[in-house]
Design an enzyme around this catalytic site. Structure first.
Site, PDB file in Angstrom:
ATOM      1  N   HIS A  43       0.869  -1.189   0.000  1.00 24.11           N
ATOM      2  CA  HIS A  43       0.000   0.000   0.000  1.00 24.11           C
ATOM      3  C   HIS A  43       0.898   1.228   0.000  1.00 24.11           C
ATOM      4  CE1 HIS A  43      -3.057   2.878   0.606  1.00 24.11           C
ATOM      5  NE2 HIS A  43      -2.672   3.192   1.835  1.00 24.11           N
ATOM      6  N   ASP A 167      -7.570   1.433   2.588  1.00 24.76           N
ATOM      7  CA  ASP A 167      -7.125   2.374   3.620  1.00 24.76           C
ATOM      8  C   ASP A 167      -8.026   3.594   3.819  1.00 24.76           C
ATOM      9  OD1 ASP A 167      -5.371   3.078   5.664  1.00 24.76           O
ATOM     10  OD2 ASP A 167      -4.073   4.246   4.364  1.00 24.76           O
ATOM     11  N   HIS A 408      -6.462   9.577  -0.263  1.00 26.02           N
ATOM     12  CA  HIS A 408      -7.120   9.552   1.040  1.00 26.02           C
ATOM     13  C   HIS A 408      -6.277  10.156   2.164  1.00 26.02           C
ATOM     14  CE1 HIS A 408      -5.006   5.626   0.746  1.00 26.02           C
ATOM     15  NE2 HIS A 408      -4.715   5.859   2.012  1.00 26.02           N
TER      16      HIS A 408
END
Length: 1000
Positions: A43, A167, A408
């Site tokens: 990620h 996430d 995000h």
């Protein structure tokens, strides 16, 4: 040597593995076992603790040890070692950087890995976008440019099939709908409310069919919740950033294989008990993992080997897999799926940590992101008008910057300050590039009157072009597909008369008004302007066109705006609102004054409050501080901010009240008198520097309309699209334990929040993402600014204490308020939100006296004007952009949510071109809709596993030029060939995408 190694690796790869991507390449599980899909992944945040480029290069490891280029290098090398290994990659912004640095040999190597399904692109967005504060148009663009990059470089095997939102801090219904409209088969989520997740584990409902949009099955999407968010089981993180390792040699010290296998089986049993099929997905990765992929694969190879040697005993079968392969395995098992109709907001990670603060955090950044996105849509329109066959490379600067900021940790306001500064710089570069494209495009159409300047400081009423020149030209571009009337506002230094001429129609009278700027605007830190007044004028601009106005400063004092003595006047004339009436008055009670909106017998008032943030050591739930992520007030009531001093100015275009509450909060309440701007109240708020001597503050605007009996229900948009009902202290899928009565009821607002009863409604429209709620019947509140002195310990490591020019950050924003009849208001508010978003593009240039004179002598000038574009009022032109040579991608949306389909003649959009063909495409625009094969699913409400995505009358004969439905091997297939018919029907609530081939 590197080239020789790669060549030999490719030869070995070719000989051992059949090139086949997609579901056909998936490993098969064994019946009778729990099949564990091991999913290696990383990620990679597109900015958070470090900037995007710092993350890519691995710079500033003193902040965080992370270098994405090394991750991709290492993974590719390890995949070549063993054909059974797999890996997924998500963030195309990073892969694009890496891809541009590779030679042809490496590119062919990676293409073969993709063709074999061993390196699979998941989601495909430029960034892993937020789902609360991101506008749906920006989400679509973010996903579309990433998917297009993967498709262009890797063909159909590069096109993702599933979403991977592991996430983001909560999940929206509209995002799932967007993926369904892309033709995706599923979506996997990481973070959902802790109580929701506990119940889903217990009831084996971690996977569901999300009814996310219109159109029955077409708007549904399989959705799965990852068992462990996106992390490996405790004790099984084999990254260099972790300490775990499998030591399997009994002759050496610290042998731990037996214990590791027992620990793994225990975790696997717990996960298997939470799911309804014999397949489970086990995430093997984390933030910036796999910088040395060998440490992962060497240990995972051991885990798979030793576990499978004993699988007849423990009944677990392990193999490398991907989310899409897991998805197909679940679909083949035909498990019944529960359904979901609401969303996953707000997200709470524990009883006192509701992640609702980030709905508002960094409001200035949220505002500029919205403006940059709006400008980008206009920029793409203008660029599509140009004759060149290739897309202007400057446009990609803007596309990339807007998409990066949907991340995000960007639009959420949860990145470190130096990263946020980098986001600002990227947005400015993108906006500058777009203004260059727009000015060049519009100047090409009007070479005798050039505009080439823009004023980035108009938000604080500062612009050198309007302040320092005796005369100047203003260009107004209308990105909406119909004629619109705007009030254009520019700062000027003196209260004098102006001569304002429509350059194309110099005989037409242009109404204008000069009004004093509020004192609070003049005192904004960093403002470097001599402007003390604001000049506003009416601009009537045809759809997708620009108008130029010549403004010339006069010598006489301007006297048409009057300051009204409020001691002598309380009520003012009415402004039309449909069949109803809206009026505004000042109510005085002793020394107190307040602004009141009235519609019939219903009144609405507005006031400011602030919440005191909770402060703690963050070591236990009850001691959590309010921070960048979470909103946690210290108490159950907000502190009122004192009564304002009020001034009223009334002119020919509007009247505006200047309200000064204290040294750091002021408001301009504006009510328009013109026919093009009627029916609402406009509230321009200014907050900051927020004082923090006695602690931080979280500022709200509260709207009260007690006559509206809304009870415990209110409504917010979902990513700027359809409304979703919210119910106070309630969750659809579990019983809410109300531990935080305020923050637990906060929801994200992109454009609209409202309340209604059977008769009346109150809607508040915003110019940026904010958080809001209704804590009482007849009441709304919207959080507009936050300044905090403590971190909430969720990773960013900084307090949300924004400063600029040595002082607390000042933010200026706008709300528009509708108070009107229920039913009438819903569509009106949606259309008004679109006008707020698609604000006109304003540019400036030298005065065009000669063109004004020539147009005045040209009696046939109106015949020379381009034919006006007038699409139906409920139709939104979501996108118009160049896709390839002579190809334009158009997205149309019907803002109405009920009624009949609306017919649109696409030829209206191209008055100077001929349409050759029209092809309907998936929402991302990268493939024909007819080519998409989505998996069919069994649901507990619809047990048939073969569910058509489109209804077709089987009694009607069809051919290749008409609609056909086929059901093949569990897929629903829609087929329709291209058409030369330029008229299309847009169903209520739908977005439809078309690739239009124009004559060369």
């Amino acid at each position: 040597m590197r080239e020789i190694f790669l060549f030999l690796s490719i030869v070995l790869l070719w000989s051992q593995v059949k090139s086949e991507c997609g579901y056909a390449s998936c490993p098969k599980g064994d019946p009778g076992y729990v099949n564990i899909h091991i999913v290696p992944h990383t990620h990679d945040d597109v900015g958070w603790l470090k900037t995007v480029d710092q993350y890519y290069y691995g710079y500033r490891n003193d902040i965080q040890r992370a270098g994405v280029q090394y991750i991709i290098d290492s993974v590719v090398s390890e995949l070549l070692e063993d054909p059974s290994r797999r890996f997924i990659y998500v963030e195309s912004a990073f892969f694009w950087r890496w891809w541009g640095e590779q030679d042809l040999t490496m590119k062919e190597t990676v293409r073969e890995l993709v063709n074999q399904g061993r390196l699979e692109f998941i989601s495909g967005g430029w960034s892993m976008n937020d789902e609360a504060a991101a506008h749906y148009s920006a989400i679509i663009d973010n996903m579309a440019i990433g998917i297009k990059f993967f498709q262009d470089e890797f063909g159909s095997c590069g096109r993702p099939k599933v979403g991977w939102q592991i996430d983001p801090f909560g999940h929206s219904r509209e995002y799932a709908n967007i993926l369904a409209m892309f033709g995706f088969d599923g979506l996997f989520l990481g973070r959902i409310d802790y109580a929701d997740k506990d119940k889903r584990k217990a009831s084996k409902s971690m996977e569901m069919m999300w009814k996310a949009g219109e159109g029955g099955v077409e708007g549904e999407l399989f959705t799965g919740i990852n068992y462990n968010t996106y992390f490996p089981p405790a004790g099984f993180c084999f990254d260099l950033l972790c300490d775990d390792v499998i030591m399997d040699n009994k002759l050496l010290e610290d042998y731990n294989l037996d214990q590791k296998l027992e620990d793994f089986k225990k975790f696997a049993r717990g996960q298997a008990e939470a799911f309804a099929t014999s397949n489970i997905l086990m995430t093997k990765g984390g933030d910036f993992n796999y910088q040395d992929a060998n440490t992962w694969y060497k240990n995972l190879d051991k885990l798979i080997k030793y576990m499978n040697e004993g699988k007849d005993e423990h009944k677990f079968n392990l193999f490398y897999s991907t989310p899409s392969c897991y998805l197909k395995a679940v679909q083949e098992e035909i498990a019944e799926l529960p359904t979901k109709t609401d969303d996953f907001f707000p997200y709470a990670s524990d009883p006192h940590a509701f992640w609702t603060g980030y709905f508002t955090s960094r409001p200035a950044l949220k505002g500029i992101i919205r403006k940059a996105n709006s400008l980008l849509q206009a920029c793409k329109q203008v660029e599509s008008f140009q004759a060149s066959t290739e897309e202007d490379p400057r446009l990609m600067i803007s596309k990339h910057s807007v998409s990066v900021n949907q991340h995000h940790d960007a639009v959420t306001g949860t990145a470190k300050q130096h990263v946020t500064d980098d986001y600002y710089k990227g947005l400015h570069r993108g906006m500058e590039a777009c203004h260059q494209i727009i000015s060049e495009g519009l100047n090409a159409q009007n070479q005798n009157c050039v505009v080439n300047d823009w004023c980035p400081w108009l938000n604080i009423s500062q612009c050198a072009s309007t302040e320092t020149k005796e005369a100047f030209t203003t260009s107004v571009y209308n990105s909406l597909p119909r004629t619109e009337q705007y009030i254009i506002r520019v700062p000027v230094t003196d209260n004098v008369e102006y001569s304002i001429k429509d350059i194309d129609n110099p005989d037409q009278i242009v109404a204008y008004q000069v009004t004093k700027l509020p004192e609070s605007v003049l005192l904004i830190p960093g403002r470097d302007s001599q402007a003390r007044y604001e000049l506003a004028f009416e601009a009537v601009v045809p759809g997708l066109q620009s108008k130029r106005y010549l403004l010339e400063k006069g010598a006489k004092e301007y006297t048409a705006t009057r300051k009204i003595d409020l001691a002598k006047s309380g009520k003012f004339r009415r402004t039309a609102l449909g069949d109803d009436k809206l009026k505004v008055e000042v109510k005085s009670t002793g020394d107190s004054q307040e602004i009141v909106l009235k519609s019939g017998e219903v009144e609405a008032t507005m006031s400011f409050f602030w919440y005191e943030p909770a402060v703690g050591n963050n070591e236990v739930f009850e001691n959590r501080s309010s921070g960048a992520y979470i909103f946690r007030p210290n108490g159950t009531s907000a502190v009122p901010i004192g009564d304002p001093a009020v001034e009223l100015f009334e002119g020919p275009l509007y009247k505006e009240y200047h309200l000064q509450y204290n040294d750091w909060i002021s408001l301009v309440f504006r009510q328009y008198e013109t026919s093009g701007e009627d029916g609402f109240g406009e509230l321009e708020w200014l907050v900051g520097p927020i004082p923090v001597e006695d602690g931080g503050k979280e500022i709200i605007m509260r709207y009260d309309a007690k006559e509206i009996k809304s009870g415990d229900r209110f409504y917010t948009d979902t990513n700027g699209r359809s409304l979703i009902e919210r119910i106070r202290n309630y969750r659809e899928t579990w019983d809410l334990n109300v531990t935080e009565p305020i923050s637990a009821n906060y929801y994200p607002i992109n454009t609209i929040i409202g309340i209604r009863d059977d008769t009346n409604a109150l809607w508040v429209m915003t110019d940026r993402a904010e958080g809001g709620t209704s804590l009482e019947s007849g009441q709304l509140e919207v959080m507009i600014h936050r300044r905090l002195l403590h971190d909430d310990a969720f990773g960013v490591g900084e307090a949300l204490n924004e400063q600029a020019f040595g002082k607390g950050l000042v933010v200026r924003g706008t709300h528009r308020v509708l108070l009107c009849t229920t039913g009438y208001c819903e569509l009106k508010s949606s259309q008004m939100s679109e006008r707020i978003f698609a604000e006109p593009v304003i540019q400036f240039g030298e005065p065009c006296f000669e063109q004004l004179l020539s147009n005045g002598l040209n009696v046939d000038r109106e015949k020379e004007n381009t034919k006006s574009i007038e699409l139906p009022k409920t139709i939104k032109l979501l996108t118009m952009e160049k896709y390839a040579a002579s190809q334009i991608l158009v997205r149309l949306e019907n803002l109405a949510t009920s009624g009949e389909a609306v017919t649109v003649d696409l030829a209206q959009l191209f008055p100077n071109n001929n349409i050759q063909t029209v092809e309907e495409r998936t929402l991302d625009g990268n493939v024909a809709k007819s080519s998409v094969n989505r998996l069919s699913w069994n649901k507990n409400s619809e047990p048939d596993n073969r569910i058509p995505r489109y209804e077709v009358d089987e009694n009607v004969e069809t051919n290749d030029e008409e609609l056909q439905f086929m059901d093949v091997d569990g897929y629903s297939v829609f087929r329709k060939s291209m058409s030369s018919e330029p008229s299309v029907e847009i169903q209520p609530g739908f977005i439809q995408t078309y690739l239009i081939q124009l004559s060369a």
